[in-house]
Motif scaffolding. Structure first.
Motif, short mmCIF file in Angstrom:
data_model
loop_
_atom_site.label_atom_id
_atom_site.label_comp_id
_atom_site.label_asym_id
_atom_site.label_seq_id
_atom_site.Cartn_x
_atom_site.Cartn_y
_atom_site.Cartn_z
N ASN A 255 -21.42 -21.25 -18.85
CA ASN A 255 -21.26 -20.94 -17.41
C ASN A 255 -22.41 -21.53 -16.59
O ASN A 255 -22.99 -20.85 -15.73
N SER A 289 -13.92 -22.16 -21.69
CA SER A 289 -14.32 -21.22 -20.64
C SER A 289 -15.62 -20.55 -21.08
O SER A 289 -15.97 -20.60 -22.26
N SER A 301 -16.82 -16.57 -13.82
CA SER A 301 -16.82 -17.97 -14.29
C SER A 301 -16.92 -18.91 -13.09
O SER A 301 -16.29 -18.68 -12.06
#
Ligand code: GA4
Length: 331
Positions: A255, A289, A301
């Protein structure tokens, strides 16, 4: 882009840079000793600050490295006709000056390979000469570097408190992992002597779309990375070490705690550069992700959801220097 008067260099980009990189090598590249007990912390720091580091005491047998370099050099020394027998790098095979399929060019020739020996496209590649020896050296090298990449990815997971420890390494270890291997040859370009303060682009600036890339080169300089403030610096070559690049996918999985490193290669007027790059990617169906165990409470996110297959498809429609992740950032 500057078009030069030498016809041989028409269509190639040059950049204004120091002609004598040895005098301007950057000495701030993080060097991580795998045997040092602080290695894990240092890797995390390097990935956050540079997206790049050099690894020493890595344990990969020197004969795997020198053996493959010798085979690669043998291949690149063949006549153009012989090299083209390998088949076009579409998707895997031999490429010369053209990079990707969207008009990028560079002063480079290469073999682009898949690390899965059973891949049907890979099977179509014909290596002239002792092909068995070539493939056996590629397999030995790739297996050793894959293990090293996994070790580093596990240290990263540990350092970022990601659970399980193999959350990242399993992706490149998976037998369906979409991992590439690239052998690059940057031939010397004697015409460069006439360009007083300019250098010819061997491989234009870009970030790697994958998770992690592991690069080894011979002792010829050329690799440059962009620091976080956008300054380009020359990386001193070191044939005994590996250079690790954070790729776009690792940027997303962390992230944005790590960012992928922009890098490029400039050609040399006199010396030939040979590099081997392991580009560790996940299986095509894998969701890319941020890893849940890394996210702090309430953290969102920064990216839209996508699979590696979707990212790859989009990446292959971009030009080399584009910011490919921009399409997947949440606005
Ligand atoms: C950059 C990293 C790897 O070398 C590579 C490259 C690929 C290619 O050479 O075909 C790409 C480039 C790379 C990113 C954008 C597209 C695809 C050339 C290009 C213009 C093999 C990869 O996976 O992405």
């Amino acid at each position: 882009m500057v078009v030069l008067s030498q016809p041989v260099l028409d269509n190639f980009s040059t950049i204004k840079t120091c002609k004598f990189p040895t005098s301007s090598f950057y000495c701030g590249i993080p060097v991580i000793d795998l045997l040092n007990r602080d290695a894990k912390t240092r890797i995390i720091k390097a990935c956050k600050e540079f997206g790049f580091f050099k690894l020493v005491n890595h344990g990969v047998p020197l004969e795997f490295i020198t053996g493959l370099e010798a085979e690669a050099t043998k291949f690149f020394n063949l006549s153009q006709m012989e090299k083209e027998k390998a088949g076009k790098a579409n998707p895997f095979g031999y490429g010369n000056k053209r990079i990707g399929s969207n008009g990028d060019v560079g002063w480079v020739e290469y073999l682009l390979l898949n690390t899965n020996p059973d891949d049907i496209h890979q099977k179509a590649i014909t290596i002239p000469g002792d092909a068995e020896k070539f493939w056996s050296l590629v397999n030995d090298y790739v297996s050793a570097v894959r293990n090293l990449a996994c070790e580093v990815l596990e240290m990263i997971a540990d350092g970022l408190k990601i659970e399980p420890r193999y959350a990242l390494s399993r992706l490149v270890r998976d037998e369906k992992s979409d991992t590439f291997f690239r052998l690059n040859h940057y031939p010397p370009c004697p015409e460069l002597q006439v360009l007083c303060d300019r250098n010819l682009i061997g491989f234009g600036e870009h970030t790697d779309p994958q998770i992690i890339s592991v690069l080894r080169s011979n002792n010829t300089s050329g690799l440059q990375i962009s620091l976080r403030d956008g300054t380009w610096v020359s990386v001193p070559p070191d044939q005994y070490s590996f250079f690790f690049n954070v790729g776009d996918s690792l940027q997303v999985m962390t992230n944005g705690r790590f960012s992928s490193v922009r890098h490029r290669v400039v050609a040399d007027g006199v010396k030939s550069r040979v590099s081997m790059i392991y580009l560790g990617g996940p299986p095509l169906t894998e969701k890319i992700s941020p890893l849940p165990s890394l996210m702090e409470q309430g953290e969102e996110s920064l990216y839209k959801e996508f699979t590696w297959s979707e990212y790859k498809k989009s990446a292959y429609n971009t030009r080399l220097g584009d910011n490919r992740l921009a399409f997947f950032e949440k606005s």
